[in-house]
Design a protein around this motif. Structure first.
Motif, PDB file in Angstrom:
ATOM      1  N   ARG A 132      -0.856 -10.789  -6.277  1.00 14.50           N
ATOM      2  CA  ARG A 132      -0.892  -9.346  -6.071  1.00 14.50           C
ATOM      3  C   ARG A 132      -0.879  -9.000  -4.580  1.00 14.50           C
ATOM      4  N   ALA A 133      -1.578  -9.803  -3.789  1.00 13.22           N
ATOM      5  CA  ALA A 133      -1.567  -9.578  -2.342  1.00 13.22           C
ATOM      6  C   ALA A 133      -0.167  -9.752  -1.775  1.00 13.22           C
ATOM      7  N   ARG A 134       0.565 -10.769  -2.285  1.00 19.58           N
ATOM      8  CA  ARG A 134       1.940 -10.993  -1.830  1.00 19.58           C
ATOM      9  C   ARG A 134       2.835  -9.815  -2.223  1.00 19.58           C
ATOM     10  N   ASP A 135       2.697  -9.341  -3.463  1.00 21.11           N
ATOM     11  CA  ASP A 135       3.519  -8.226  -3.929  1.00 21.11           C
ATOM     12  C   ASP A 135       3.218  -6.951  -3.137  1.00 21.11           C
ATOM     13  N   PHE A 136       1.960  -6.759  -2.788  1.00 21.42           N
ATOM     14  CA  PHE A 136       1.597  -5.615  -1.954  1.00 21.42           C
ATOM     15  C   PHE A 136       2.323  -5.675  -0.616  1.00 21.42           C
ATOM     16  N   GLY A 137       2.439  -6.879  -0.063  1.00 22.43           N
ATOM     17  CA  GLY A 137       3.134  -7.032   1.207  1.00 22.43           C
ATOM     18  C   GLY A 137       4.569  -6.539   1.137  1.00 22.43           C
ATOM     19  N   GLN A 138       5.240  -6.797   0.032  1.00 22.89           N
ATOM     20  CA  GLN A 138       6.603  -6.307  -0.127  1.00 22.89           C
ATOM     21  C   GLN A 138       6.626  -4.788  -0.257  1.00 22.89           C
ATOM     22  N   TRP A 139       5.662  -4.255  -1.036  1.00 23.39           N
ATOM     23  CA  TRP A 139       5.577  -2.791  -1.159  1.00 23.39           C
ATOM     24  C   TRP A 139       5.377  -2.156   0.215  1.00 23.39           C
ATOM     25  N   LEU A 140       4.517  -2.750   1.017  1.00 27.09           N
ATOM     26  CA  LEU A 140       4.238  -2.206   2.345  1.00 27.09           C
ATOM     27  C   LEU A 140       5.497  -2.176   3.201  1.00 27.09           C
ATOM     28  N   ALA A 141       6.261  -3.264   3.163  1.00 24.77           N
ATOM     29  CA  ALA A 141       7.502  -3.304   3.937  1.00 24.77           C
ATOM     30  C   ALA A 141       8.483  -2.236   3.474  1.00 24.77           C
ATOM     31  N   ASP A 142       8.527  -1.995   2.169  1.00 26.38           N
ATOM     32  CA  ASP A 142       9.457  -1.009   1.612  1.00 26.38           C
ATOM     33  C   ASP A 142       9.029   0.421   1.904  1.00 26.38           C
ATOM     34  N   ASN A 143       7.754   0.624   2.198  1.00 29.92           N
ATOM     35  CA  ASN A 143       7.218   1.970   2.392  1.00 29.92           C
ATOM     36  C   ASN A 143       6.689   2.197   3.808  1.00 29.92           C
ATOM     37  N   LEU A 144       7.244   1.482   4.760  1.00 31.06           N
ATOM     38  CA  LEU A 144       6.755   1.565   6.138  1.00 31.06           C
ATOM     39  C   LEU A 144       6.883   2.971   6.717  1.00 31.06           C
ATOM     40  N   ASP A 145       7.930   3.694   6.351  1.00 31.72           N
ATOM     41  CA  ASP A 145       8.117   5.040   6.899  1.00 31.72           C
ATOM     42  C   ASP A 145       6.960   5.957   6.517  1.00 31.72           C
ATOM     43  N   GLY A 146       6.483   5.843   5.269  1.00 30.48           N
ATOM     44  CA  GLY A 146       5.346   6.667   4.845  1.00 30.48           C
ATOM     45  C   GLY A 146       4.074   6.300   5.581  1.00 30.48           C
ATOM     46  N   VAL A 147       3.875   4.997   5.801  1.00 33.61           N
ATOM     47  CA  VAL A 147       2.698   4.538   6.548  1.00 33.61           C
ATOM     48  C   VAL A 147       2.754   5.069   7.981  1.00 33.61           C
ATOM     49  N   LYS A 148       3.924   5.002   8.595  1.00 31.30           N
ATOM     50  CA  LYS A 148       4.071   5.500   9.961  1.00 31.30           C
ATOM     51  C   LYS A 148       3.768   6.992  10.044  1.00 31.30           C
ATOM     52  N   LYS A 149       4.262   7.742   9.082  1.00 39.34           N
ATOM     53  CA  LYS A 149       4.042   9.183   9.103  1.00 39.34           C
ATOM     54  C   LYS A 149       2.558   9.507   9.038  1.00 39.34           C
ATOM     55  N   ALA A 150       1.827   8.803   8.184  1.00 38.94           N
ATOM     56  CA  ALA A 150       0.392   9.037   8.066  1.00 38.94           C
ATOM     57  C   ALA A 150      -0.333   8.660   9.353  1.00 38.94           C
ATOM     58  N   ALA A 151       0.005   7.511   9.912  1.00 40.89           N
ATOM     59  CA  ALA A 151      -0.647   7.063  11.150  1.00 40.89           C
ATOM     60  C   ALA A 151      -0.348   8.003  12.305  1.00 40.89           C
ATOM     61  N   ASN A 152       0.905   8.409  12.428  1.00 43.74           N
ATOM     62  CA  ASN A 152       1.328   9.210  13.574  1.00 43.74           C
ATOM     63  C   ASN A 152       0.814  10.643  13.522  1.00 43.74           C
ATOM     64  N   SER A 153       0.324  11.059  12.355  1.00 38.39           N
ATOM     65  CA  SER A 153      -0.190  12.428  12.228  1.00 38.39           C
ATOM     66  C   SER A 153      -1.506  12.622  12.976  1.00 38.39           C
TER      67      SER A 153
END
Length: 390
Positions: free
Chosen positions: A129-150
């Motif tokens: 599950r941790a490995r699969d999360f890593g792939q999800w994170l890579a696929d959703n990096l733009d959303g993570v960036k938007k939250a961080a940059n806010s």
């Protein structure tokens, strides 16, 4: 018996009156006299956000080294460098090294990259599950960036390194932070990013905001490889005649000594195969209001030398984790700001210039001390100027 509390005032704690009350408290409690500690010229109100329970100041003498000629992309020309220290011979040694660099045409400085990190870790029920999360994170990096940059108009999430261990996913979030060092800025942005991840990832998980691979205030090999703060190189080629005239040694002997020192550094497991980067950085940090604890990371270095066919000596030092600021923190305090202004490095748009000055100053000290050791006048210089004086 209960010891009395330190005097505080929730409304007017940063005032001359409260500093005087705390000095009087100490004098009464410890039977000491504090006439020098209380001699300050700054406005106590300016200390808010930098210190608590202020009662005075430690006065560290500041010496001036230079001129230092730099051929950088951000720092160009001659600089006079303020160094706060109580170690005799230090300023003289750095001035000597700066003179050699000036005679060689100056030191070339190059900033490779500059990021500040926060390193959250996400916890799962299994490694898969941790490995699969890593792939999800890579696929959703733009959303993570938007939250961080806010969270900041300055700090921006650049990229995320991922490391899978057991049933955890260690992240190393890399932020650009403008002219600030950015530890607090990055922490706030990382928290916002993690909260967004928890809300949107669809995994059953929790996070710890710091999994410790950002290695704040301590050296680590990951910082040497991936950088923390600025990764900067200072380099110069020294003609054999110049080294003989100015440093009174031969380039071949300097080169041989570097090989011995590098081998010794490997034997000891040191984080720097050079000589004393911490001397320059600690003196500069104290003078200019940097976080002095960051010397633990910033002093790491990689020295590389070549003896050329014409007898000239190429010398470089790479600082992979130099953490400095020209805005925020202690840089705006009275004497600290003045020292940054001496370097034309106070305020916005100056951080990379200061990075290059720091690296060039380190190189000057490396050359001076290395030649003193090779030439045999290291102890004699401390006898005449330093702590060995009778």
């Amino acid at each position: 018996m209960t010891s009395p509390s330190i005097p505080r005032d929730k409304t007017f704690d940063y005032s001359a009156e409260m500093m005087e009350k705390r000095r009087a408290f100490l004098e009464a409690q410890r039977s000491v006299s504090l006439p020098h500690t209380g001699q300050t010229s700054f406005d106590p109100a300016s200390l808010a956000g930098n210190i608590e329970n202020a009662f005075g100041a430690t006065q560290v003498p500041i010496g001036l080294a230079g001129p230092l000629t730099i051929n950088g992309e951000h720092a160009t020309g001659d600089f006079y460098v303020p160094l706060a220290t109580t170690e005799g011979t230090l300023v003289a040694s750095y001035s000597r090294g700066m003179g050699v660099l000036r005679a060689a045409g100056g030191v070339t400085t190059t900033v490779i990259e500059r990021y500040m990190q926060r390193a959250p870790v996400f916890h799962f029920e299994s490694a898969r599950r941790a490995r699969d999360f890593g792939q999800w994170l890579a696929d959703n990096l733009d959303g993570v960036k938007k939250a961080a940059n806010s969270t900041s108009s300055v700090g921006k999430l650049s990229h995320i390194e991922q490391y899978g261990v057991s049933k955890m996913r260690y992240l190393r979030m890399n932020f650009t932070t403008g002219d600030a060092a950015g530890q607090n800025m990055s922490g706030k942005a990382a928290q916002a990013a993690c909260q967004w991840i928890i809300k949107n990832c669809g995994f059953t998980t929790r996070y710890t905001l710091s999994g410790a691979i950002d290695t704040d205030k301590k050296h680590s090999q990951i910082n040497t490889l991936h950088s923390r703060g600025a990764r900067v190189v200072a380099e110069v080629t020294l003609p054999a005649d110049l080294v003989r005239e100015k440093l009174r040694v031969e380039t071949k002997d300097m080169y041989r000594a570097r090989q011995v020192s590098t081998l010794g550094g490997m034997l000891a497991g040191t984080s720097n195969n050079g000589l004393h980067a911490a001397n320059a950085l600690a003196a500069l940090f104290i003078a200019t209001g940097q976080d002095a604890a960051n010397v633990a990371e910033s002093q790491a270095g990689l020295t590389y030398v070549e003896l050329n066919d014409d007898g000239s000596l190429y010398w470089s030092i790479t600082l992979p984790s130099l953490i400095v600021a020209t805005y925020g923190g202690g840089t705006g305090l009275a004497t600290q700001r003045e020292c940054l202004e001496v370097l034309d490095c106070y305020g916005a748009g100056k951080a990379l210039k200061f990075v290059e000055i720091c690296a060039a100053t380190v190189l000057a000290g490396e050359l001076s001390l290395a030649s003193a050791v090779v030439g045999g006048d290291w102890v004699e210089s401390h006898d005449s100027l330093g702590r060995n004086r009778p």
